[in-house]
Design an enzyme around this catalytic site. Structure first.
Site, PDB file in Angstrom:
ATOM      1  N   HIS A  35     -32.830  -6.252   8.989  1.00 46.64           N
ATOM      2  CA  HIS A  35     -32.764  -5.820  10.376  1.00 46.64           C
ATOM      3  C   HIS A  35     -34.168  -5.454  10.848  1.00 46.64           C
ATOM      4  O   HIS A  35     -35.110  -5.346  10.045  1.00 46.64           O
ATOM      5  CB  HIS A  35     -31.808  -4.634  10.540  1.00 46.64           C
ATOM      6  CG  HIS A  35     -30.381  -4.974  10.251  1.00 46.64           C
ATOM      7  ND1 HIS A  35     -29.582  -5.644  11.151  1.00 46.64           N
ATOM      8  CD2 HIS A  35     -29.624  -4.762   9.149  1.00 46.64           C
ATOM      9  CE1 HIS A  35     -28.377  -5.830  10.637  1.00 46.64           C
ATOM     10  NE2 HIS A  35     -28.374  -5.304   9.420  1.00 46.64           N
ATOM     11  N   ASP A  58     -37.616  -7.354  16.603  1.00 49.10           N
ATOM     12  CA  ASP A  58     -36.754  -8.366  17.215  1.00 49.10           C
ATOM     13  C   ASP A  58     -37.390  -9.032  18.426  1.00 49.10           C
ATOM     14  O   ASP A  58     -37.397 -10.267  18.539  1.00 49.10           O
ATOM     15  CB  ASP A  58     -35.424  -7.737  17.647  1.00 49.10           C
ATOM     16  CG  ASP A  58     -34.475  -7.520  16.486  1.00 49.10           C
ATOM     17  OD1 ASP A  58     -34.788  -7.966  15.369  1.00 49.10           O
ATOM     18  OD2 ASP A  58     -33.425  -6.907  16.692  1.00 49.10           O
TER      19      ASP A  58
END
Length: 298
Positions: free
Chosen positions: A216, A246
């Site tokens: 993540h 991200d």
């Protein structure tokens, strides 16, 4: 046309394209000299909330544009212009986006905002279905058509590959090996379209010791060293949501790679694979900090 395979698929129903969705995109198109002035003002002021000094310099229609982020056009209940009415510096580029979460949609959003014709291929369950997200309120999916295809079915896979044949680039956000297993990996797509730019986004990259590992945003920015630079020096780091990994190290990194490869393909006639790894994108954002550290300032 590019979207003729799915003529009934509406524009993503999130936002209106009455002018441009974001003030920056509107200003780049209409007032490039003012954008420069605004960004210089922000840099000099070191404002943590850069939109405030930015908007101070501009007139009412910029505020109106930002205020219309959530506006719905009654005449076009799906919101926005049709794919054939797009404008912007990327007008004419055709992108196939295989639906995902986070950086993939963010990359597709950036390209669509700048005028590219993006068709999103979603899975039957919906890429974000397990998060309970309302697709009509998903800001990352604005500005492109979507079509639902079950890529495990031969007919649907063929439909996807026919779209790829006409595209300039693909956005593929799956774990390494998944696209190849389903039949739309780089080899299959480039065989159909040798000029294609095949953009891939993962956390760890397509190869290496962690390529198959789950991960993540927090993992990528921690191991890249980016997390170390955020927060007070005498305390634990401050987690910056998922902006650094991200979005910055993933979606923007991928968009830049895709556009660079498209430019090269226009010169050589040959496509290529863009392997964007969020851990590498996060590490690249450390260069300013590492420069300061090497000079004894951090």
């Amino acid at each position: 046309s590019f979207t003729s395979l799915a003529p009934e698929c509406p524009v993503s129903p999130t936002l209106s394209f009455e002018t441009r969705q974001i003030g920056l995109m509107f200003l780049v198109q209409k007032r490039p000299h003012r954008v420069t002035k605004s960004l210089v003002f922000c840099a000099v002021s070191h404002s943590r909330h850069f939109l405030l000094p930015w908007l101070v310099n501009f007139d009412y229609d910029v505020h109106y544009n930002l205020a219309n982020l959530y506006r719905r056009d009654k005449k076009q209940p799906w919101g926005g212009k049709t794919m054939g009415e797009r404008s912007g510096p990327l007008k004419g580029l055709k992108i196939v986006e295989f639906a995902g979460l986070g950086p993939g949609p963010f990359c597709g959003m950036l390209l669509a905002d700048l005028g590219a014709e993006v068709v999103q291929i979603d899975r039957p369950s919906g890429a974000a279905a397990h998060y309970g997200l309302d697709p009509t309120l998903n800001l990352l999916n604005r500005g492109r058509r979507s079509v639902v295809l079950d890529l495990k079915q031969a007919d649907d896979l063929e439909t996807a590959l026919k779209l790829v044949e006409r595209a300039d680039a693909v956005i593929e956000p799956n774990r390494p090996g998944v696209a190849e297993k389903l039949g739309f990996g780089p080899d299959a797509c480039l065989a159909r379209n040798p000029r294609l730019v095949y953009g891939r986004i993962t956390g760890w990259g397509q190869s290496g010791p962690r390529a198959r590992d789950a991960g993540h945003d927090i993992n990528y920015i921690a191991l890249s060293g980016a997390l170390h630079t955020i927060g007070p020096a005498d305390d634990v780091p401050t987690i910056p949501s998922n902006f650094v990994g991200d979005m910055g190290g993933g979606g923007i990194y991928l968009a830049f790679g895709i556009m660079s490869a498209i430019y090269e393909a226009q010169q050589s006639g040959k496509g290529q694979v863009v392997d964007a790894a969020m851990i590498e994108g996060a590490a690249l954002q450390n260069m300013g900090f590492l420069t300061m550290k090497a000079n004894g300032f951090a």
